[in-house]
Structure formats: C-alpha cells, structure tokens
Design an enzyme around this catalytic site. Structure first.
Site, short mmCIF file in Angstrom:
data_model
loop_
_atom_site.label_atom_id
_atom_site.label_comp_id
_atom_site.label_asym_id
_atom_site.label_seq_id
_atom_site.Cartn_x
_atom_site.Cartn_y
_atom_site.Cartn_z
N LYS A 26 -14.07 1.12 2.82
CA LYS A 26 -13.93 1.61 4.19
C LYS A 26 -15.22 2.33 4.55
O LYS A 26 -15.63 3.27 3.85
CB LYS A 26 -12.74 2.58 4.30
CG LYS A 26 -11.39 1.89 4.30
CD LYS A 26 -10.25 2.87 4.50
CE LYS A 26 -8.92 2.11 4.56
NZ LYS A 26 -7.77 3.04 4.41
N ASP B 125 -8.15 2.66 -2.86
CA ASP B 125 -8.58 2.95 -1.49
C ASP B 125 -9.09 4.41 -1.45
O ASP B 125 -10.31 4.65 -1.55
CB ASP B 125 -7.40 2.72 -0.53
CG ASP B 125 -7.69 3.08 0.93
OD1 ASP B 125 -8.74 3.67 1.22
OD2 ASP B 125 -6.84 2.78 1.81
N ASP C 30 0.86 -1.19 0.00
CA ASP C 30 0.00 0.00 0.00
C ASP C 30 0.89 1.23 0.00
O ASP C 30 1.69 1.43 0.92
CB ASP C 30 -0.90 -0.01 1.25
CG ASP C 30 -1.94 1.11 1.25
OD1 ASP C 30 -1.94 1.95 0.32
OD2 ASP C 30 -2.75 1.15 2.19
O1 OSB Z 1 -4.40 3.13 3.69
O2 OSB Z 1 -5.31 1.40 4.51
C1 OSB Z 1 -4.77 2.51 4.68
C2 OSB Z 1 -4.37 3.20 8.42
C3 OSB Z 1 -4.67 4.55 8.47
C4 OSB Z 1 -4.94 5.21 7.30
C5 OSB Z 1 -4.93 4.53 6.07
C6 OSB Z 1 -4.68 3.18 6.02
C7 OSB Z 1 -4.36 2.51 7.21
C8 OSB Z 1 -3.98 1.11 7.27
C9 OSB Z 1 -4.18 0.42 8.58
O3 OSB Z 1 -3.45 0.52 6.36
C10 OSB Z 1 -5.24 -0.60 8.55
C11 OSB Z 1 -5.54 -1.06 9.95
O4 OSB Z 1 -4.85 -1.95 10.43
O5 OSB Z 1 -6.47 -0.51 10.58
MG MG Z 2 -4.85 2.00 1.98
#
Ligand code: OSB
Ligand code: MG
Length: 381
Positions: A274, A250, A200
């Site tokens: 999300k 995302d 990511d």
């Molecule tokens: O991009 O998925 C993401 C956490 C904060 C902001 C963005 C992201 C994330 C994570 C963590 O990747 C996912 C988690 O373990 O909650």
């Molecule tokens: Mg992400």
C-alpha cells in the site's frame, strides 16, 4: 539501492507552494472491517505548484486510528508543521530525493506519501510522460479484485459477491472477524465453489484462535490476509508453519526493512503493498523489487481511495511484480461521483486498462473538488 525508474528533466524542480485540503465524500455503501464501519470518507488531498506545473496527491489515512496510528487529522498537522517546512523550496531532479528529505521522520508514512507522491505526479507531468513509465511499470493492464466488507446479513454478502463475479472481477476478498468467519465461508464456498477467494481479518485473531484459523484451510483460499496483530511478524511466522493457506501481510509492511524481516522470518508468503502505508512510491518500488528478487508475489492494496489515490495505485500496479489481482477497482463501487475524469472503470474480463496519457491520464475535477472541500490551507516558503 536499485532504481528502475527513469527521469528526464534537465532542470531541477521544487515545491514552490503546497496546498492541502479536506474533502468529504459519502460512500455508496458502508464498508465494514473487523475494526469498524465507514459510511463517509474524509480525505486529505495535496497539490503542489512549481513554475506553472502542478502535482496531485491523496493521503490514505483514515478517519480514525484503527488501521494505522495515522488519521487525516494527524496527517494534516504533520504536513503543515513538519513536511511543508522541510520540502518547500528544496530543489530535486528525481522525486525519490524528496523521500530522502523526510528520512529522519519516524512514522507518519501516509502523510509523507501524500507529499512525495505529488512530486512523482508533477515530475511525470513536467516531462510529458506517463507516471507508470516514470515508476518503471511495464504492464498495459492490471488484474482487479474486490474487497467486500462485513454485511448486515449473510444473504446480503452472497448478493454482493454475485454482483462482483458477474462484473468480471478476478478475485473476491471478504472481510472476516470472530463470529463472521467459518460459517460464512462455508456458505460462500457452497454458493460459489470455483471463485478465487481470499479473506482479510485486519488483525482480529490471536494464536489462541489456532483451531479456527486451521479450519479455514478447507476453503481453498488464495490467501488469508493479516490474521494476527497489526505490527506482528513473529506470531505470523508461527502460524504460517501450522496452516497450509498462504498468509499475506498488510498492516506490518511499513517499510523495506519490515518487509525483509517478515520474509526472512517466513511470516507470510504474499505481500500487500500500500503506497500510503509504506511512505510513498520510492519505498513501494524498493519493496516491489525486493519481493521480486525473493519470489514473493505482491499485489496493490486499497484504502477506499478517491480518484487521485486510485490513479496512483493503478500506476504502481504496472510494475512487473504485481502479479496477483489488487484491491483497485472501479470508482462507481465507492462513490456516486469520483473526483477525477474519467472515472476508473474495469472491463468485463476484470482488468483496468492503463491509460497511455502523460501523468496518470486521470484529471482531478477542480470545480467539483472545490464544492466538496471543507477546509484548505496553502503553504509557501
Ligand atoms: O485491510 O485492505 C484493508 C480498506 C480500509 C482499510 C484497510 C483495508 C481496506 C480494504 C478496502 O480492504 C480495499 C479497497 O477496496 O480500497
Ligand atoms: Mg488488509
């Protein structure tokens, strides 16, 4: 609109009172992405009241406007000045009607989601059914992956991966950024040749990085999440034609409309849903249904949620299209003590068992929450 969820209550319900509070919770380990490092969480919780019943929600906005324009502080103002005055006192029979009340608001999905999701939470409780059942979920357990941040050293990253693989997690995702990408992945793949691995970038690259992005094809990644700009779908479409690794979107997936456009443009082959980013359960269900109809696999993303948000992510992940392991993992990976009872646990095969108890099956620990509260406000009609 397809509505595959159910509702049973005969009487209209409404928000009589809405409470918001900020809690502070340290993370057990810092979490670093291409946009920065988080050591402690400031989290906005919502609680609604109707005739003795309650509903809980958690806002997924971060401390800073780096993932999204929203922050805990903008969400506070929007809930207080806009959402509470609109929603309090309005009767509904299905919680999706609450999302309709907010239809004319531009943006602020995470603030809207916190309020709408409290209504779903309350509806499940009032009807004495499980939240996942109310949403239309069918799974009994959900496959889990982990998201591992950028570490101080490559050795620390390898150690973290080893711990999570041994814990049984079904997919490892690591954060990348320029300077922490090709060489790191080479090392990870040499050490763990067979794990299901994804990356990511949180928008850290541009099309000028095409050679680097192409070179990642050699690592047999499950996907590359959000390599390019946070609101882009056009350049991702160009990129997807030039790399064999599946792109997962995302940040730009903020609505059904954005999802449809991204899929029509072939900007990626996988969608991360999300709850906060899309504005709540109603929109998430629509996106899930659309992706299912178009054979696009989806999975549930995470935002370092405390227990209430985490339990809502679990309920959503029961929907049949959530076929890839999500970023929803055990409470203890994030917090010394989570705000719910029981904490979320993951079994040794990397699944969370969905509790068959009305509501989410996880109860907020009121006294503990009160102790870590730094401010709260109550709104009434
Ligand atoms: O991009 O998925 C993401 C956490 C904060 C902001 C963005 C992201 C994330 C994570 C963590 O990747 C996912 C988690 O373990 O909650
Ligand atoms: Mg992400």
């Amino acid at each position: 609109m397809t509505e595959n969820y159910i509702f049973f209550q005969e009487n209209n319900i409404k928000i009589e009172r809405l409470e918001i509070r900020e809690i502070n919770l340290p993370l057990v380990h810092y979490f670093e992405t291409s946009f920065g490092r988080t050591e402690k969480r400031r989290i906005l919780l919502t609680k609604i009241f109707c005739d003795g019943a309650v509903g809980h929600g958690e806002c997924t906005a971060g401390e800073n406007p780096f993932f999204s324009h929203e922050t805990i502080d903008t969400a506070w103002i929007i809930i207080k000045n806009v959402l509470a005055p609109i929603a309090i006192g309005k009767e509904w029979t299905a919680p999706s009607e609450v999302s309709q009340l907010f239809k004319q608001i531009r943006g602020h999905q995470m603030a809207r989601a916190a309020v709408e999701n409290s209504c779903w939470d309350m509806t499940a409780r009032i009807n004495n059914i499980t939240l996942h059942e109310l949403l239309g979920g069918t799974r009994k357990n959900i496959p889990c992956g982990v998201s591992i941040g950028i570490q101080n050293t490559p050795e620390q990253l390898l150690e973290k991966i080893r711990i999570e693989v041994e814990a049984g997690y079904q997919r490892i995702k690591i954060k990348i950024k320029p300077g922490w990408d090709y060489d790191i992945l080479k090392l990870v793949r040499q050490t763990f040749p067979d794990i299901t691995l994804s990356v990511d970038a949180n928008s850290a690259y541009t099309l000028a990085d095409i050679n680097l992005l192409k070179s990642l094809d050699e690592f047999n990644l499950l996907m590359i999440e959000q390599p390019l700009n946070h609101d882009d779908i056009v350049n991702h479409s160009h990129l997807q034609k030039q790399i064999s690794t599946d792109i997962c979107l995302d940040e730009p997936i903020t609505s059904l409309d954005k999802t449809r456009k991204a899929i029509e443009m072939k900007s990626g082959r996988i969608i991360n849903i999300k709850l906060g980013r899309v504005g709540g359960f109603s929109e998430a269900i629509k996106i899930h249904n659309y992706c299912e109809q178009h054979n696009i696999p989806v999975w549930c993303g995470g935002m370092l949620e405390a227990g209430i948000g985490r339990s809502h992510n679990i309920a959503m992940s029961a929907l049949p299209g959530f076929i890839l392991p999500g970023d929803v993992s055990a409470s203890k990976r994030y917090f010394e003590e989570d705000i719910i009872e029981p904490p979320v646990t993951v079994n040794k095969d990397g699944f969370i068992t969905i509790l068959q108890i009305s509501g989410t099956g996880y109860e907020p620990k009121e006294e503990y929450i009160e102790r870590i509260t730094v401010r709260k406000e109550m709104f009434t009609a």
